[in-house]
Enzyme design. Structure first.
Site, mmCIF file in Angstrom:
data_model
loop_
_atom_site.group_PDB
_atom_site.id
_atom_site.type_symbol
_atom_site.label_atom_id
_atom_site.label_comp_id
_atom_site.label_asym_id
_atom_site.label_seq_id
_atom_site.Cartn_x
_atom_site.Cartn_y
_atom_site.Cartn_z
ATOM 1 N N LYS A 216 0.850 -1.177 0.000
ATOM 2 C CA LYS A 216 0.000 0.000 0.000
ATOM 3 C C LYS A 216 0.895 1.240 0.000
ATOM 4 O O LYS A 216 1.661 1.459 0.931
ATOM 5 C CB LYS A 216 -0.917 0.026 1.227
ATOM 6 C CG LYS A 216 -1.658 1.357 1.363
ATOM 7 C CD LYS A 216 -2.572 1.429 2.555
ATOM 8 C CE LYS A 216 -2.890 2.888 2.888
ATOM 9 N NZ LYS A 216 -3.807 3.031 4.018
ATOM 10 N N GLY B 61 -8.561 8.769 9.712
ATOM 11 C CA GLY B 61 -8.832 8.813 11.150
ATOM 12 C C GLY B 61 -9.923 9.780 11.556
ATOM 13 O O GLY B 61 -10.154 9.977 12.753
ATOM 14 N N ALA C 263 -9.812 5.191 4.142
ATOM 15 C CA ALA C 263 -9.772 6.344 5.047
ATOM 16 C C ALA C 263 -11.113 7.053 5.150
ATOM 17 O O ALA C 263 -11.783 7.297 4.147
ATOM 18 C CB ALA C 263 -8.719 7.357 4.653
ATOM 19 N N GLY C 264 -11.480 7.355 6.372
ATOM 20 C CA GLY C 264 -12.636 8.197 6.631
ATOM 21 C C GLY C 264 -13.878 7.463 7.112
ATOM 22 O O GLY C 264 -14.826 8.090 7.574
ATOM 23 N N ASN D 153 -9.164 1.437 9.591
ATOM 24 C CA ASN D 153 -8.405 1.121 10.801
ATOM 25 C C ASN D 153 -9.076 1.729 12.031
ATOM 26 O O ASN D 153 -9.608 1.043 12.894
ATOM 27 C CB ASN D 153 -6.961 1.617 10.641
ATOM 28 C CG ASN D 153 -6.015 1.155 11.749
ATOM 29 O OD1 ASN D 153 -4.828 1.026 11.516
ATOM 30 N ND2 ASN D 153 -6.487 0.877 12.956
ATOM 31 N N THR D 154 -9.100 3.062 12.072
ATOM 32 C CA THR D 154 -9.549 3.746 13.276
ATOM 33 C C THR D 154 -11.001 3.413 13.643
ATOM 34 O O THR D 154 -11.327 3.302 14.834
ATOM 35 C CB THR D 154 -9.399 5.272 13.112
ATOM 36 O OG1 THR D 154 -8.083 5.542 12.606
ATOM 37 C CG2 THR D 154 -9.562 5.990 14.437
#
Lengths: 263, 68
Positions: free
Chosen positions: A101, A162, A188-189, A210-211
């Site tokens: 990535k 995040g 993301a997001g 992830n977050t």
């Protein structure tokens, strides 16, 4: 029913890719990743803490490459050169594994990608035989350039890394999706399950997060929620949603045979 | 004559001669999954025993950690 995500010629059952950062400990990481059903997990490459590692378990013992496809990232890199060096180290670390990535950041506050550096790094990496999944802005022209460069997947942001703000520009994503010939993953997001479902309902091939899992109150439970959301969104997209009819209702029950009417 | 190496940004001194394999042992990361870059070039694991380190070498020794 064989609906696989194919990236660089390899088929995966799960369309949810998860990061491994921000967890309380390795045990929570392991359990949340398991609950998510993810087969591809991202890791970062960092300097070893010399003198502080003896006896400590390592992440790759918790998430063994024999079981998971490890996707090393270039998080924290701000130049093409640093990203390329990082992934050369990653390839050595993972015994020649070439799926990576790429992300090259442009700004520490927003973590927005620096697209000129990202494109430069992508060209070098593709030339060196890497299979590049690339984090990018949701600009359809840049996504196309990355695809033409030879990236195996383009991964536009839904909103800032995040941030948990969800999909801020579904229209741009739709343009990218309509045109891309390689898998498109939202990276993301994502904040909660409905965000992931919406991404899949738009026709995304997968979602990377992830977050949203790691910083949920119960990450293991959120891992499972995300698995279900990605599956539900994918199924809805394959099923093909009904048309929206903003000005005209349509009763679900029969309009004939109502009592009290004269024939 | 001591051998000065810059490892992960910090200077460290060793007795020469020292190979990369020797360094891995001295750093206590033997048996761990690490990757090493020397002066900007990857040192393949298969060559750890052959590569002699030189005074002033810059080394990066990395592992995989949690990340998104």
């Amino acid at each position: 029913m064989d609906d696989r995500l194919v990236i660089a010629g390899k088929a995966y059952r799960s369309r949810l890719l998860v990061g491994t950062g921000k967890y309380r400990d390795f045990e929570q990481t392991r359990l949340a990743v398991e609950a998510s059903g993810a087969e591809i997990v991202t890791v970062a490459i960092r300097r070893v803490n010399i003198g502080q590692t003896a006896g400590e378990p390592s992440l790759l013992e918790v998430l063994p490459p024999s079981r998971y496809t490890i996707l090393p990232n270039t998080a924290g890199c701000y130049t093409a050169d640093d990203a390329v060096r990082t992934l050369r180290l990653a390839r050595e670390l993972l015994d020649g594994h070439s799926l990576v990535k790429l992300e090259v950041l442009g700004d520490a506050d927003t973590l927005f990608p620096n697209m000129p550096e990202t494109l430069a790094a992508a060209r070098t990496l593709v030339a060196e035989g890497f299979q590049v999944m690339v984090y990018c802005s949701d600009d359809p022209i840049l996504a196309r350039e990355l695809e033409e460069t030879g990236c195996v997947a383009v991964m536009p942001l839904a909103s800032l890394i995040g941030s948990g703000m969800g999909i801020l520009n579904p229209w741009n994503l739709q343009i990218i999706l309509d045109r891309a010939k390689v898998p498109v993953l939202v990276d993301a997001g994502i904040g909660t399950a409905s965000d992931a479902a919406v991404a899949m309902e738009l026709g995304c091939d997968g979602v990377l997060m992830n977050t949203a899992i790691a910083k949920a109150r119960d990450p293991v439970r959120m891992g499972r929620a995300m698995k279900l959301a990605v599956e539900a969104g994918r199924e809805a997209w394959l099923a093909g949603r009904m048309d929206k009819k903003p000005y005209k209702a349509s009763a679900s029950s029969p309009v004939e045979g109502l009592i009290g009417k004269t024939a | 004559m001591e051998l000065m190496l810059r490892i992960n940004g910090a200077e460290r001194r060793f007795e020469p001669p020292l190979t990369v394999a020797g360094l891995v042992g001295r750093l206590g990361v033997e048996g761990k999954r690490v990757a090493i870059e020397r002066n900007g070039e990857i040192v393949p694991r298969s060559r750890y025993g052959d590569v002699l380190l030189a005074d002033g070498d810059r080394l990066e020794v990395v592992v995989a950690v949690g990340g998104g």
